[in-house]
Design an enzyme around this catalytic site. Structure first.
Site, PDB file in Angstrom:
ATOM      1  CB  ALA A   1      -1.421  -6.211  -1.913  1.00 12.40           C
TER       2      ALA A   1
ATOM      3  CB  SER B   1       0.733   4.076  -4.668  1.00 11.34           C
ATOM      4  OG  SER B   1      -0.560   3.676  -4.264  1.00 11.34           O
ATOM      5  CB  SER B   2      -1.817   7.408  -2.096  1.00  7.40           C
ATOM      6  OG  SER B   2      -2.667   6.403  -1.677  1.00  7.40           O
TER       7      SER B   2
ATOM      8  CE1 TYR C   1     -11.932   4.603  10.648  1.00  2.35           C
ATOM      9  CE2 TYR C   1     -11.369   3.427  12.652  1.00  2.35           C
ATOM     10  CZ  TYR C   1     -11.112   3.732  11.342  1.00  2.35           C
ATOM     11  OH  TYR C   1     -10.061   3.135  10.705  1.00  2.35           O
TER      12      TYR C   1
ATOM     13  CE  LYS D   1      -7.681   0.492  10.417  1.00  3.35           C
ATOM     14  NZ  LYS D   1      -6.661   0.146   9.427  1.00  3.35           N
TER      15      LYS D   1
ATOM     16  N   GLY E   1       0.851  -1.197   0.000  1.00  4.21           N
ATOM     17  CA  GLY E   1       0.000   0.000   0.000  1.00  4.21           C
ATOM     18  C   GLY E   1       0.880   1.237   0.000  1.00  4.21           C
TER      19      GLY E   1
HETATM   20  P1  NAI Z   1      -4.938   5.382   0.830  1.00  5.25           P
HETATM   21  O1  NAI Z   1      -6.236   5.103   0.145  1.00  5.25           O
HETATM   22  O2  NAI Z   1      -4.324   6.714   0.647  1.00  5.25           O
HETATM   23  O3  NAI Z   1      -3.849   4.286   0.378  1.00  5.25           O
HETATM   24  C1  NAI Z   1      -4.171   2.945   0.257  1.00  5.25           C
HETATM   25  C2  NAI Z   1      -3.047   2.193  -0.421  1.00  5.25           C
HETATM   26  O4  NAI Z   1      -3.463   0.836  -0.597  1.00  5.25           O
HETATM   27  C3  NAI Z   1      -2.685   2.712  -1.823  1.00  5.25           C
HETATM   28  O5  NAI Z   1      -1.287   2.610  -2.007  1.00  5.25           O
HETATM   29  C4  NAI Z   1      -3.396   1.711  -2.744  1.00  5.25           C
HETATM   30  O6  NAI Z   1      -2.792   1.574  -4.029  1.00  5.25           O
HETATM   31  C5  NAI Z   1      -3.218   0.444  -1.935  1.00  5.25           C
HETATM   32  N1  NAI Z   1      -4.152  -0.612  -2.315  1.00  5.25           N
HETATM   33  C6  NAI Z   1      -5.501  -0.633  -2.238  1.00  5.25           C
HETATM   34  N2  NAI Z   1      -5.973  -1.825  -2.677  1.00  5.25           N
HETATM   35  C7  NAI Z   1      -4.901  -2.564  -3.035  1.00  5.25           C
HETATM   36  C8  NAI Z   1      -4.728  -3.875  -3.552  1.00  5.25           C
HETATM   37  N3  NAI Z   1      -5.748  -4.688  -3.778  1.00  5.25           N
HETATM   38  N4  NAI Z   1      -3.455  -4.290  -3.822  1.00  5.25           N
HETATM   39  C9  NAI Z   1      -2.383  -3.492  -3.616  1.00  5.25           C
HETATM   40  N5  NAI Z   1      -2.505  -2.253  -3.092  1.00  5.25           N
HETATM   41  C10 NAI Z   1      -3.736  -1.799  -2.807  1.00  5.25           C
HETATM   42  O7  NAI Z   1      -5.172   5.026   2.377  1.00  5.25           O
HETATM   43  P2  NAI Z   1      -4.598   5.600   3.758  1.00  5.25           P
HETATM   44  O8  NAI Z   1      -5.596   6.512   4.344  1.00  5.25           O
HETATM   45  O9  NAI Z   1      -3.181   6.019   3.612  1.00  5.25           O
HETATM   46  O10 NAI Z   1      -4.673   4.269   4.643  1.00  5.25           O
HETATM   47  C11 NAI Z   1      -3.604   3.387   4.871  1.00  5.25           C
HETATM   48  C12 NAI Z   1      -3.797   2.721   6.220  1.00  5.25           C
HETATM   49  O11 NAI Z   1      -3.726   3.718   7.254  1.00  5.25           O
HETATM   50  C13 NAI Z   1      -5.166   2.035   6.392  1.00  5.25           C
HETATM   51  O12 NAI Z   1      -5.008   0.850   7.134  1.00  5.25           O
HETATM   52  C14 NAI Z   1      -5.937   3.053   7.219  1.00  5.25           C
HETATM   53  O13 NAI Z   1      -6.992   2.483   7.966  1.00  5.25           O
HETATM   54  C15 NAI Z   1      -4.819   3.564   8.127  1.00  5.25           C
HETATM   55  N6  NAI Z   1      -5.116   4.829   8.809  1.00  5.25           N
HETATM   56  C16 NAI Z   1      -5.606   5.902   8.112  1.00  5.25           C
HETATM   57  C17 NAI Z   1      -5.927   7.068   8.788  1.00  5.25           C
HETATM   58  C18 NAI Z   1      -6.499   8.253   8.052  1.00  5.25           C
HETATM   59  O14 NAI Z   1      -6.947   9.207   8.720  1.00  5.25           O
HETATM   60  N7  NAI Z   1      -6.458   8.260   6.736  1.00  5.25           N
HETATM   61  C19 NAI Z   1      -5.739   7.192  10.239  1.00  5.25           C
HETATM   62  C20 NAI Z   1      -5.117   6.048  10.851  1.00  5.25           C
HETATM   63  C21 NAI Z   1      -4.849   4.897  10.155  1.00  5.25           C
END
Ligand code: NAI
Length: 397
Positions: A112, A49-50, A236, A245, A47
């Site tokens: 993934a 890429s962003s 949440y 989670k 994960g």
């Molecule tokens: P995001 O949507 O920006 O990034 C998700 C990543 O997962 C991307 O790189 C995407 O390409 C990858 N991805 C999605 N499906 C995929 C697949 N099938 N195969 C390979 N890669 C895949 O998400 P974000 O917000 O950065 O979240 C990442 C983690 O952080 C999550 O577990 C989220 O719950 C956690 N988190 C997020 C918070 C927030 O406020 N955004 C707060 C605390 C934890």
């Protein structure tokens, strides 16, 4: 080419590749300004890429000098009308910048969840990677998962459990503040969300990597969680995502057993609320951010993903200021959950309404700028650069 923002509700469909290049450069510059730190040298980020995954990769590469493998699911550009997804360009521009500094940056743009990705990454480590992995980061957010053994497709839903939740929400496309009603999830929806966003795939990755003997002694693996507070518990922590989670914590215990003989460790990192593709679509969450960001910016404690991840790795996981809770989870979210911050956020949220939600009283401008940045718009330091579709099609992740 001209790049225009395009939205559907709280989902961005438009991208500005040159803006994304600048955004990646800005994050790299942020890390470089903080200086170097001692950290892991060989890192796998699932994960990558962003937002949190990308920020993790940037701090570890440009702060600790790590070689990185990134796995992500992104769409490449096809034509002027179909420019692909932001994460695709983030992969490209991260790799260019890392390679320019002599670092290895390998991208796997594939699902993934499948066995194939795990095998491809292992094959690459065995044949081309010099050494074993010393950190595995799981930062995946997805709404769908195909079970790698049965082929069955599961969808995750963001719903409450056992109660209907009503409250204010923001539609970014329409710049509209409105009441939203969230119906409780069914048992099947809860189970499916755990299947997608829980820890099963994290554990499968570690099992496959361990079995292939590509993990270094003392390997660390982290998974990003969010606990939040009473202000967002109904939708949440107490909802479907909260269940997913919680499952990650169970899987962390399994992984700790799995890695015991190589003195490896699984850690849940409870990260702070940030503006990302994934968090923007959580009902009510943008309004929580409008309140929280105003309070934290005024306090000087507001963080973007790169600021937060840099602090997590530099100061906490590989530094001397870690904060663990009684369950052994790392708690960089302590700034967000500070009782004074929460009380001020609650008081402000109660005052936010349709007339003032997008004024300076709230964190609206901050939230919207961060949201736009995710697609390469409104990026600090951006200079338009002439670029053709042929040049974009020729880019390689
Ligand atoms: P995001 O949507 O920006 O990034 C998700 C990543 O997962 C991307 O790189 C995407 O390409 C990858 N991805 C999605 N499906 C995929 C697949 N099938 N195969 C390979 N890669 C895949 O998400 P974000 O917000 O950065 O979240 C990442 C983690 O952080 C999550 O577990 C989220 O719950 C956690 N988190 C997020 C918070 C927030 O406020 N955004 C707060 C605390 C934890």
């Amino acid at each position: 080419m001209n790049f225009e923002p395009k939205l559907r509700g709280n989902v961005s469909l438009g991208v500005n590749p040159i803006g994304l290049k600048q955004d990646v450069a800005n994050q790299i510059n942020y890390v470089k300004k903080q200086g170097r730190y001692e950290g892991p040298k060989k890192v796998l980020i699932i994960g990558a890429s962003s937002s949190y995954g990308l920020a993790t990769r940037i701090t570890l590469a440009f702060g600790a000098g790590a070689d990185t493998i990134g796995v992500s699911f992104e769409k490449e550009p096809k034509s002027e009308r179909n420019l692909g997804t932001a994460g695709w360009y983030n992969n490209v521009y991260f790799k260019q910048a890392a390679e320019a500094e002599g670092l290895v940056a390998k991208n796997f743009v594939q699902d993934a969840f499948g066995h194939q990705s795990k095998q491809d990454v292992i094959e690459y480590i065995k044949s081309e990677w010099d050494g074993k992995i010393d950190l595995v980061v799981y930062s995946l957010a997805s709404s769908v998962r195909v079970d790698p053994d049965t082929g069955e497709r599961f969808n995750s839903v963001i719903k409450s459990i056992g109660q209907t939740v009503e409250g204010p929400h923001v539609n970014i496309q329409k710049a509209e503040f409105h009441e939203h009603v969230l119906e409780p999830a069914t048992d099947e929806e809860i189970a499916d969300t755990v299947k997608v966003m829980g820890g099963e795939d994290w554990e499968l990755w570690l099992k496959a990597l361990k079995e292939a003997d590509v993990l270094a002694d003392g390997v660390l693996t982290v998974n990003y969680s969010y606990l939040g507070s009473e202000l967002n518990r109904p939708y949440y922590g107490g909802g479907t995502l909260g269940q997913a989670k919680a499952d990650c914590e169970v899987k962390a215990d399994n992984i700790n057993e799995l890695l015991a003989d190589i003195e490896g460790k699984a850690t849940i990192v409870v990260a702070t609320a940030v503006t990302t593709k994934a968090s923007s679509v959580i009902p009510f969450f943008p309004v929580y951010c409008l309140g929280l960001y105003r309070v934290m910016v005024d306090n000087g404690t507001h963080e973007t993903p790169i600021m937060h991840q840099d602090r997590i790795y530099r100061d906490m996981l590989y530094g001397d200021k870690p904060e663990y809770d009684a369950q052994g989870r790392l708690r960089p979210d302590s700034w967000e959950l500070d009782p004074e911050v929460q009380a001020a956020t609650e008081a402000l949220i109660k005052e936010i309404n349709a007339d003032n939600f997008n004024t300076e009283k709230t964190g609206y401008d901050i939230f919207i700028k961060e949201f736009n940045n995710l697609s390469g718009f409104d990026v600090d330091g951006y200079e338009p650069e002439p670029v053709t579709i042929e040049e974009l099609l020729a880019l390689e992740p």
